[in-house]
Design a protein around this motif. Sequence first.
Motif, mmCIF file in Angstrom:
data_model
loop_
_atom_site.group_PDB
_atom_site.id
_atom_site.type_symbol
_atom_site.label_atom_id
_atom_site.label_comp_id
_atom_site.label_asym_id
_atom_site.label_seq_id
_atom_site.Cartn_x
_atom_site.Cartn_y
_atom_site.Cartn_z
ATOM 1 N N HIS A 122 39.613 -55.361 12.811
ATOM 2 C CA HIS A 122 39.697 -55.204 14.259
ATOM 3 C C HIS A 122 38.436 -54.565 14.826
ATOM 4 O O HIS A 122 37.797 -53.732 14.177
ATOM 5 C CB HIS A 122 40.894 -54.330 14.631
ATOM 6 N N ASP A 128 44.564 -55.319 24.601
ATOM 7 C CA ASP A 128 45.187 -56.279 23.690
ATOM 8 C C ASP A 128 44.778 -55.995 22.251
ATOM 9 O O ASP A 128 45.597 -56.078 21.324
ATOM 10 C CB ASP A 128 44.790 -57.704 24.073
ATOM 11 N N ALA A 132 47.203 -54.834 19.158
ATOM 12 C CA ALA A 132 47.208 -55.611 17.914
ATOM 13 C C ALA A 132 46.946 -54.712 16.715
ATOM 14 O O ALA A 132 47.574 -54.862 15.653
ATOM 15 C CB ALA A 132 46.165 -56.720 17.991
ATOM 16 N N GLU A 135 50.039 -52.645 15.753
ATOM 17 C CA GLU A 135 51.069 -53.390 15.029
ATOM 18 C C GLU A 135 50.847 -53.362 13.522
ATOM 19 O O GLU A 135 51.778 -53.571 12.745
ATOM 20 C CB GLU A 135 51.100 -54.834 15.518
#
Length: 393
Positions: A122, A128, A132, A135
Amino acid sequence: MQRAVIVGAGLAGLRVAEELRRAGFGGELVLVGGETHLPYDRPPLSKEVVRGERDDTTLKPREFFDEEKIELRLGSAAVGLDTVTREVKLEGGSALGYDELVIATGLTPRKIAGLPDLGGVHVLRSIDESLALREELAPGKRALIVGAGFIGCELAASMNSGGVHVSLVEPQSAPLASVLGEQVGELVGRLHKEAGVDLRVGVGLAELRGDGRVSSAVLTDGSEIEVDVVAVGIGSIPVTEWLAGSGVDVDNGVLCDEVGRTNVSHVWAAGDVAAWQVDVGGRKRVEHWSNAGEQAKILAGALTDTSDPDAAVQVPYFWSDQYGLKIQALGTVAAGDTVHVVKDDGRKFLAYYERDGVLAGVVGAGLAGKVMKMRGQIAGAAAIGDALEAASA
């Protein structure tokens, strides 16, 4: 009726729109942004959002834009600029004319060239991306954070608080060394080590391995660590590529005078993307939350000819939240300054930054009152000797 177009629907763009209305600008006001979200706050992305404490950081509800007659063009990133016809080119081929243009496109994260396209990797910049990343986190997971700047340090603290096993790697000699200097960077590093973070300085990322999803990372010292998730935070660069061929001067940001004017008439810039004149012969980008509001007020005053000539001198300020401490920096701190640590109890600390014999800035952790009371002395360029004497009294 005049139309002012603000390209960039982040904090700086929103603040410019607010300040233009406050300054009496009564023309059309259009706010253009590449994301579909309403303008939102970014500092919580590496803290409350990734920890699961917040899902929404919207700065103003849609009703605000209706009431202030601010037209939103969201999901329409600018891809070009014609300063002769005064048109902003948007994705999809449309164009938006302007009488005054404010560039507030902010930054985009740096990427490490050559990394494989693996799941679990990431780069944090948008809400967003933060959601993400969240999660993928759970107690017992193994996370690697590449880069111990403010984003990397805040992510490390946030993940650590959720029971994630964190490795934090930084090619420099200490976290935040390029911003706060090695001495204070080591004090920040101490916080991470005491919290159980595997902090490795003087080392970077050489390779990521995995079959579809990242499973391990090889560092530049040859060591290999098993990982479940990777977050890359190695800094950001100004979003200026869409200005190519426009005639607007760009050099590590949009070059501006001391009120945000560029070299092209009717084009201004503010926020992280803007390099404002700060002293004789110098321009500087300031990537801090409070700076966006301060620049917006100055720019709006200049654009509408309503500037206050007696406005107080602004002292730069920024902060970072890590391990329950607010790390604050007041003034213009630089890695090359002479640093005087005037308080250190093993966790909380206070440091004065000396430049040319005067107090240039103060950095403190967990000592908000002691930091903020130095605003007047910094603004007045107090002699460092006087400041140190007062601190020891």
